[in-house]
Design an enzyme around this catalytic site. Structure first.
Site, mmCIF file in Angstrom:
data_model
loop_
_atom_site.group_PDB
_atom_site.id
_atom_site.type_symbol
_atom_site.label_atom_id
_atom_site.label_comp_id
_atom_site.label_asym_id
_atom_site.label_seq_id
_atom_site.Cartn_x
_atom_site.Cartn_y
_atom_site.Cartn_z
ATOM 1 N N THR A 40 10.447 -36.775 18.502
ATOM 2 C CA THR A 40 9.527 -36.418 17.419
ATOM 3 C C THR A 40 8.343 -37.371 17.317
ATOM 4 O O THR A 40 7.372 -37.080 16.614
ATOM 5 C CB THR A 40 10.264 -36.413 16.069
ATOM 6 O OG1 THR A 40 10.790 -37.729 15.822
ATOM 7 C CG2 THR A 40 11.401 -35.395 16.079
ATOM 8 N N CYS A 44 11.462 -44.379 11.501
ATOM 9 C CA CYS A 44 12.114 -44.253 10.197
ATOM 10 C C CYS A 44 12.770 -45.561 9.810
ATOM 11 O O CYS A 44 12.967 -46.463 10.627
ATOM 12 C CB CYS A 44 13.205 -43.174 10.235
ATOM 13 S SG CYS A 44 12.666 -41.558 10.791
ATOM 14 N N CYS A 48 17.192 -43.289 6.536
ATOM 15 C CA CYS A 48 16.502 -42.002 6.468
ATOM 16 C C CYS A 48 17.507 -40.873 6.250
ATOM 17 O O CYS A 48 18.529 -40.798 6.946
ATOM 18 C CB CYS A 48 15.716 -41.745 7.753
ATOM 19 S SG CYS A 48 14.732 -40.235 7.692
ATOM 20 N N ARG A 73 4.547 -42.547 14.581
ATOM 21 C CA ARG A 73 3.980 -42.434 13.245
ATOM 22 C C ARG A 73 5.084 -42.542 12.200
ATOM 23 O O ARG A 73 6.267 -42.309 12.495
ATOM 24 C CB ARG A 73 3.243 -41.101 13.076
ATOM 25 C CG ARG A 73 4.134 -39.886 13.224
ATOM 26 C CD ARG A 73 3.385 -38.600 12.880
ATOM 27 N NE ARG A 73 4.189 -37.413 13.134
ATOM 28 C CZ ARG A 73 5.138 -36.959 12.332
ATOM 29 N NH1 ARG A 73 5.413 -37.602 11.203
ATOM 30 N NH2 ARG A 73 5.816 -35.869 12.625
ATOM 31 N N CYS A 75 7.602 -41.755 9.246
ATOM 32 C CA CYS A 75 8.319 -40.577 8.759
ATOM 33 C C CYS A 75 7.823 -40.212 7.362
ATOM 34 O O CYS A 75 7.691 -41.076 6.489
ATOM 35 C CB CYS A 75 9.818 -40.869 8.728
ATOM 36 S SG CYS A 75 10.825 -39.561 8.004
ATOM 37 N N CYS A 78 11.298 -40.515 4.733
ATOM 38 C CA CYS A 78 11.864 -41.791 4.240
ATOM 39 C C CYS A 78 10.798 -42.853 3.989
ATOM 40 O O CYS A 78 11.094 -43.900 3.427
ATOM 41 C CB CYS A 78 12.919 -42.318 5.205
ATOM 42 S SG CYS A 78 12.266 -42.925 6.787
ATOM 43 N N ASP A 449 19.720 -80.958 -13.060
ATOM 44 C CA ASP A 449 19.329 -80.136 -14.194
ATOM 45 C C ASP A 449 20.451 -80.096 -15.233
ATOM 46 O O ASP A 449 21.628 -79.920 -14.891
ATOM 47 C CB ASP A 449 19.027 -78.712 -13.708
ATOM 48 C CG ASP A 449 18.624 -77.787 -14.827
ATOM 49 O OD1 ASP A 449 17.450 -77.812 -15.210
ATOM 50 O OD2 ASP A 449 19.499 -77.046 -15.318
#
Length: 503
Positions: A40, A44, A48, A73, A75, A78, A449
């Site tokens: 694809t 992701c 996802c 590129r 997704c 997600c 402290d």
């Protein structure tokens, strides 16, 4: 599989571990690595929700920038660019971690790669080589990925014209902006904006609303309680269920309102210059410690039978940090050996006298915390505390104003500690307080402290600082988080979010 993946380089190179994380949709690994799908051409986050791809079609990358450089590129389902950042950058103090914190703070966009290298004290070639080796991308690509994320936020959450979005996100031209958005998201800027559902954009003029993600669990009581209880009037306030404060930023200033929600932090930003958006987000995330890995922290602290019940009762405590290291250092000195109320009073007087006034249409904030060069002009005789502490404060301010100590995002933690300790009147408590909340060292430990010592006494732990430090070796490298659990045993305002707030 261990909840904490380990060092980043070990994660994405271990295919079997990555595949198991993707197939189980394990959100704990979001931000640790990114999964690219060959068929694809998208990348992701591990969690996802889509059906996991075949193993042979998976490729793993250590950063979104590396995946983008390889031609994948983001997704659309997600939104991996919106996942929490890697915990590595807040846990480590080496060159790569310091560089990533500075890139997140916008240094490359403002000063270029040479400016980044100068702040780190290395050559450009060394910085590029180490980032490429560990993250699969150089500083320019990493900054470009951040610009793309900022652009998406502005496109989806504001009504700015696209040309204004481009320059606000740090792009040098509208053409580069259009090409980058199309390449990273496979949508044009106009298409991205059209996908936003009606009514989800900011309604107040000049206000940007967004969600800051974090790794669950998160117990917000001590985190917001500490910021609220120690807030400086005029600079910070609790109003309408939100912690609000002013921000001094590279191109202007801003006001942020932060509200804890079950699965995110609601953030509303009002900026005088939109170019400061990504920097403001980065500083707010750092202040709230949102990129922490609470599973790793709590798993280790639970091994101590004394801490185990505290962790079990309220897991996921974060370390309340700061948006400005120099500001916190001054406030730490003001807080030496006085009550929280007295420290706030001292700080408020400095703010009123030397801070820059602002207008806050949404609340009662009045000033930015003073610059160090402005505070350098103060008359020590006007300070209502002992002469020795006046000397400590003025010496610290002069040193910070001269740029001799770096307490910023890319600081060298060990060097800063040594320089602070060399100043008159700054002892272990002040040094470790600054290391914990300004430098962001997750292993800082304020053994002297009073709150820590009282908690240790009540829990049957050694109360003397030296003995407590010896016992706390088992809590490393998360001693700053152990401090939060110890503090939470006391009945102090820093442990509680107020039920009501000013309107």
């Amino acid at each position: 599989m261990s909840a904490r993946p380990g060092m980043l380089g070990d994660v994405y190179e271990c295919v079997e571990r990555c595949v198991r994380a993707v197939q189980s949709k394990d959100a704990r690994f979001d931000g640790w690595f990114f999964t690219a799908v060959l068929t694809t051409r998208i990348y992701c986050r591990p969690s996802c929700p889509v059906v996991p791809p075949k193993v042979e079609n998976m490729r793993f990358y250590p950063s979104a920038a590396a995946a983008q450089q390889a031609g994948f590129r983001a997704c659309k389902r997600c939104r991996p660019d919106a996942s929490p950042g890697s915990p590595e950058w807040n846990d480590r103090a080496d060159l790569v971690a310091r560089a990533m914190r500075l890139i997140g703070d916008g240094v490359v966009d403002r000063d270029g790669v040479p400016g980044l290298a100068t702040q780190l004290g290395y050559s450009v070639r060394q910085v590029q080589r180490q980032l490429q080796a560990e993250l699969g991308a150089g500083p320019l690509a990493l900054a470009r990925a951040q610009r793309a994320q900022t652009a998406r936020l502005l496109i989806e959450t504001s009504s700015l014209q696209m040309a204004d979005v481009a320059f606000a996100a740090g792009f040098s031209s509208v053409r580069t902006f259009n090409e980058t958005v199309q390449e990273v998201f496979a949508l044009s800027p106009t298409e991205l904006r059209s996908r936003v559902k009606r009514g989800t954009r900011s309604t107040a003029a000049g206000t940007i609303s967004l969600r800051l993600p974090f790794r669950a669990p998160l117990t917000p009581d001590n985190l917001f309680g500490h910021l609220i209880a120690t807030g400086v009037p005029g600079v910070e306030e609790w109003r309408g269920g939100a912690y609000r404060r002013t921000l001094r930023l590279p191109h202007g200033h801003g006001v942020v309102a932060l509200s804890p929600m079950p699965d995110h932090i609601a953030c509303q930003l009002s900026l005088t210059d939109q170019r400061d958006l990504s920097i403001a987000i980065s500083r707010c995330r750092r202040m709230l410690d949102l990129d922490a890995d609470p599973i790793a922290v709590d798993d280790l602290l639970r091994t101590d039978p004394v801490l185990a019940p505290l962790v079990q009762k309220a897991p996921g405590r974060r370390v309340p940090r700061t948006v400005d290291g120099a500001e916190f250092a001054v406030r730490a000195v003001l807080g030496q050996q006085v009550s929280t109320a007295a420290a706030r009073t001292h700080a408020s007087r400095l703010v009123q006298a030397y801070g820059d006034p602002i207008e806050d249409a949404g609340g009662g904030l009045t000033h930015l915390f003073p610059r160090m060069d402005a505070l350098a002009a103060l008359d020590p005789e006007t300070l209502a505390f002992p002469k020795s502490r006046r000397t400590t404060l003025t010496t610290l301010i002069a040193t910070l104003a001269a740029g001799e100590i770096d307490l910023g995002a890319g600081s060298d933690w060990d060097k800063a500690r040594e320089q602070l300790a060399a100043l008159p009147g700054i002892g272990p408590w002040t040094v470790e307080s600054i290391a914990m909340r300004a430098l962001g060292d997750p292993d800082a430990f304020v053994a002297s402290d009073l709150g820590v010592r009282y908690a240790a006494r009540d829990l049957g732990l050694p109360e003397a600082p030296k003995a407590l430090i010896a016992h706390a070796r088992a809590w490393r490298p998360w001693r700053a988080y152990a401090v939060q659990y110890l503090w939470a045993t006391g009945d102090h305002a820093i442990n509680k979010i107020p039920e009501t707030s000013a309107e």
